[in-house]
Design a protein around this motif. Sequence first.
Motif, PDB file in Angstrom:
ATOM      1  N   GLY A  34      23.455 -29.320  -9.537  1.00 45.90           N
ATOM      2  CA  GLY A  34      22.092 -29.257  -9.378  1.00 45.90           C
ATOM      3  C   GLY A  34      21.390 -29.149 -10.569  1.00 45.90           C
ATOM      4  N   GLY A  35      21.979 -28.448 -11.861  1.00 43.35           N
ATOM      5  CA  GLY A  35      21.424 -28.515 -12.938  1.00 43.35           C
ATOM      6  C   GLY A  35      21.354 -29.767 -13.632  1.00 43.35           C
ATOM      7  N   TYR A  36      22.342 -30.542 -13.469  1.00 47.01           N
ATOM      8  CA  TYR A  36      22.642 -31.900 -14.061  1.00 47.01           C
ATOM      9  C   TYR A  36      21.499 -32.906 -13.490  1.00 47.01           C
ATOM     10  CZ  TYR A  36      24.942 -36.212 -15.661  1.00 47.01           C
ATOM     11  OH  TYR A  36      25.374 -37.348 -16.211  1.00 47.01           O
ATOM     12  N   LEU A  37      21.275 -32.599 -12.090  1.00 45.28           N
ATOM     13  CA  LEU A  37      20.042 -33.499 -11.486  1.00 45.28           C
ATOM     14  C   LEU A  37      18.880 -33.274 -12.048  1.00 45.28           C
ATOM     15  CD1 LEU A  37      18.829 -35.369  -9.318  1.00 45.28           C
ATOM     16  CD2 LEU A  37      19.109 -33.496  -7.890  1.00 45.28           C
ATOM     17  N   LEU A  38      18.541 -31.892 -12.469  1.00 46.58           N
ATOM     18  CA  LEU A  38      17.142 -31.634 -13.013  1.00 46.58           C
ATOM     19  C   LEU A  38      16.890 -32.217 -14.396  1.00 46.58           C
ATOM     20  CD1 LEU A  38      14.352 -30.132 -12.771  1.00 46.58           C
ATOM     21  CD2 LEU A  38      15.749 -27.915 -13.499  1.00 46.58           C
ATOM     22  N   LEU A  39      18.000 -32.063 -15.422  1.00 44.68           N
ATOM     23  CA  LEU A  39      18.151 -32.535 -16.900  1.00 44.68           C
ATOM     24  C   LEU A  39      18.185 -34.004 -16.813  1.00 44.68           C
ATOM     25  CD1 LEU A  39      19.926 -29.708 -18.429  1.00 44.68           C
ATOM     26  CD2 LEU A  39      17.421 -29.855 -18.062  1.00 44.68           C
ATOM     27  N   PHE A  40      19.083 -34.725 -16.054  1.00 39.33           N
ATOM     28  CA  PHE A  40      19.385 -35.940 -16.201  1.00 39.33           C
ATOM     29  C   PHE A  40      19.475 -36.997 -14.867  1.00 39.33           C
ATOM     30  CE2 PHE A  40      22.340 -33.359 -18.767  1.00 39.33           C
ATOM     31  CZ  PHE A  40      21.682 -33.578 -19.964  1.00 39.33           C
ATOM     32  N   PRO A  41      18.350 -37.076 -14.339  1.00 39.82           N
ATOM     33  CA  PRO A  41      18.282 -37.676 -13.133  1.00 39.82           C
ATOM     34  C   PRO A  41      18.482 -39.115 -13.076  1.00 39.82           C
ATOM     35  CG  PRO A  41      15.808 -37.011 -13.990  1.00 39.82           C
ATOM     36  CD  PRO A  41      16.819 -36.317 -14.936  1.00 39.82           C
ATOM     37  N   LYS A  42      18.375 -39.792 -14.114  1.00 40.96           N
ATOM     38  CA  LYS A  42      18.803 -41.311 -14.282  1.00 40.96           C
ATOM     39  C   LYS A  42      19.784 -41.414 -15.269  1.00 40.96           C
ATOM     40  CE  LYS A  42      13.837 -42.788 -13.267  1.00 40.96           C
ATOM     41  NZ  LYS A  42      12.918 -43.732 -13.771  1.00 40.96           N
ATOM     42  N   ALA A  43      20.649 -40.552 -15.476  1.00 42.12           N
ATOM     43  CA  ALA A  43      21.938 -40.823 -16.102  1.00 42.12           C
ATOM     44  C   ALA A  43      22.842 -41.621 -15.285  1.00 42.12           C
ATOM     45  CB  ALA A  43      22.530 -39.349 -16.497  1.00 42.12           C
ATOM     46  N   ARG A  44      23.535 -42.426 -15.709  1.00 42.83           N
ATOM     47  CA  ARG A  44      24.226 -43.421 -14.988  1.00 42.83           C
ATOM     48  C   ARG A  44      25.619 -42.801 -14.598  1.00 42.83           C
ATOM     49  NH1 ARG A  44      24.853 -49.336 -16.840  1.00 42.83           N
ATOM     50  NH2 ARG A  44      25.359 -48.307 -18.732  1.00 42.83           N
ATOM     51  N   VAL A  45      25.858 -42.825 -13.402  1.00 49.38           N
ATOM     52  CA  VAL A  45      27.214 -42.495 -12.866  1.00 49.38           C
ATOM     53  C   VAL A  45      27.930 -43.696 -12.308  1.00 49.38           C
ATOM     54  CG1 VAL A  45      28.547 -40.767 -11.457  1.00 49.38           C
ATOM     55  CG2 VAL A  45      26.217 -40.138 -12.253  1.00 49.38           C
ATOM     56  N   ASP A  46      29.355 -43.774 -12.631  1.00 51.01           N
ATOM     57  CA  ASP A  46      29.980 -44.937 -12.173  1.00 51.01           C
ATOM     58  C   ASP A  46      30.826 -44.365 -10.842  1.00 51.01           C
ATOM     59  OD1 ASP A  46      29.488 -46.613 -14.024  1.00 51.01           O
ATOM     60  OD2 ASP A  46      31.409 -46.624 -15.153  1.00 51.01           O
ATOM     61  N   ILE A  47      30.547 -44.901  -9.582  1.00 53.60           N
ATOM     62  CA  ILE A  47      31.252 -44.459  -8.357  1.00 53.60           C
ATOM     63  C   ILE A  47      31.983 -45.499  -7.716  1.00 53.60           C
ATOM     64  CG2 ILE A  47      29.128 -43.039  -7.959  1.00 53.60           C
ATOM     65  CD1 ILE A  47      28.223 -44.956  -6.035  1.00 53.60           C
ATOM     66  N   LEU A  73      12.172 -26.455 -18.753  1.00 50.48           N
ATOM     67  CA  LEU A  73      10.651 -25.843 -19.171  1.00 50.48           C
ATOM     68  C   LEU A  73      10.680 -25.945 -20.669  1.00 50.48           C
ATOM     69  CD1 LEU A  73       9.451 -23.459 -16.280  1.00 50.48           C
ATOM     70  CD2 LEU A  73       8.880 -26.029 -16.606  1.00 50.48           C
ATOM     71  N   LYS A  74      11.715 -25.338 -21.012  1.00 53.19           N
ATOM     72  CA  LYS A  74      11.985 -24.827 -22.643  1.00 53.19           C
ATOM     73  C   LYS A  74      12.026 -26.405 -23.326  1.00 53.19           C
ATOM     74  CE  LYS A  74      14.704 -22.965 -26.157  1.00 53.19           C
ATOM     75  NZ  LYS A  74      15.903 -21.983 -26.316  1.00 53.19           N
ATOM     76  N   ARG A  75      12.660 -27.600 -22.771  1.00 57.28           N
ATOM     77  CA  ARG A  75      12.658 -28.671 -23.258  1.00 57.28           C
ATOM     78  C   ARG A  75      11.308 -29.618 -22.926  1.00 57.28           C
ATOM     79  NH1 ARG A  75      16.836 -26.956 -24.964  1.00 57.28           N
ATOM     80  NH2 ARG A  75      18.962 -27.744 -24.824  1.00 57.28           N
ATOM     81  N   GLY A  76      10.427 -29.041 -22.219  1.00 58.31           N
ATOM     82  CA  GLY A  76       9.230 -29.836 -22.053  1.00 58.31           C
ATOM     83  C   GLY A  76       8.611 -29.864 -20.650  1.00 58.31           C
ATOM     84  N   GLY A  77       9.675 -29.416 -19.587  1.00 53.34           N
ATOM     85  CA  GLY A  77       9.516 -29.811 -18.305  1.00 53.34           C
ATOM     86  C   GLY A  77       9.222 -31.268 -17.956  1.00 53.34           C
ATOM     87  N   PRO A  78       8.037 -31.688 -17.404  1.00 52.81           N
ATOM     88  CA  PRO A  78       7.611 -32.982 -17.062  1.00 52.81           C
ATOM     89  C   PRO A  78       7.741 -33.879 -18.240  1.00 52.81           C
ATOM     90  CG  PRO A  78       6.263 -31.486 -15.770  1.00 52.81           C
ATOM     91  CD  PRO A  78       7.089 -30.828 -16.749  1.00 52.81           C
ATOM     92  N   GLY A 115      13.779 -39.778 -17.813  1.00 55.66           N
ATOM     93  CA  GLY A 115      14.909 -39.320 -16.886  1.00 55.66           C
ATOM     94  C   GLY A 115      16.347 -39.445 -17.095  1.00 55.66           C
ATOM     95  N   HIS A 116      16.495 -40.408 -18.685  1.00 53.97           N
ATOM     96  CA  HIS A 116      17.937 -40.636 -19.055  1.00 53.97           C
ATOM     97  C   HIS A 116      18.180 -39.460 -20.063  1.00 53.97           C
ATOM     98  CE1 HIS A 116      17.986 -44.723 -17.439  1.00 53.97           C
ATOM     99  NE2 HIS A 116      16.704 -44.789 -17.800  1.00 53.97           N
ATOM    100  N   PRO A 117      19.579 -39.270 -20.320  1.00 54.01           N
ATOM    101  CA  PRO A 117      20.047 -38.333 -21.465  1.00 54.01           C
ATOM    102  C   PRO A 117      19.120 -38.781 -22.720  1.00 54.01           C
ATOM    103  CG  PRO A 117      21.875 -39.346 -20.256  1.00 54.01           C
ATOM    104  CD  PRO A 117      20.522 -40.372 -19.713  1.00 54.01           C
TER     105      PRO A 117
END
Length: 256
Positions: free
Chosen positions: A138-151, A212-217, A225-227
């Motif tokens: 859940g935390g990963y989704l908030l911080l890196f929603p567009k990070a690529r994951v190989d499935i 939010l500390k990182r700047g939120g939106p 949305g990437h790393p």
Amino acid sequence: MFPLRDHNPSGRTPYVVYLLMAANILGYLWYSTSFPGDRGLAMFYGAFAAVPREIMSGEAPLTLLTSMFIHGGVMHLAGNMLFLWIFGDNMEDEMGHLPFLLFYLVSGVGATLAHVVSAPMSPVPLVGASGAIAGVMGGYLLLFPKARVDILIILIVFFRIIPVPAFVMLGLWLGMQFLGGLNADPNLGGVAYWAHAGGFLIGLALTLPLWLKRGGPRFWTRTAGHPPHPETRYSVTRVPRVPRHPPARRPGPWGK
């Protein structure tokens, strides 16, 4: 659909992830070989697994923690450790070692309580680290929603490894937990869907202050949305293809 790796490198050694993986793996090797017969192992689970009915009556509160380090089998353990390995290092990198450990434990306890609320009188013990790891996701989704994951996608004879944005993979996973929770009876055992969903939402909420500390939106706008660092590039991983029409074979004996 199995995640294999992400393209999101971490900037520091994830000592806490290593520690958690070692505790789970070494613990499993110990209790799975130290208790004679099924009865001895059942007594061990009864003492250290989280039983909703007992927790509701105020008994064995420490099982909220101990149950997070117990697994029901090798595949249960391997699946959880894979998810922790993929998503945990980046969360530890962003949070720092000790804050991440606290985050992990709180997410796990919260996930167990979510399961207890869903089946307060259940006598079925709950084990596994998946609630805490769901918090990491859940935390990963908030911080890196567009990070690529190989499935790895497996559809009978179709095997393919494809990269997808994290929000696709994690969103589908979360949706499956809600659907599973609505169609399962938590009093009968099986997959603790509400522990997974609860842990995920708790982890997301606990990560909000950092986001939010990182700047939120603005953080999302800045990184799209990437790393916020170059992604890892892997060589193409090929999976052998299974021919659609295998050559005819001569009749042979039955086998299994």
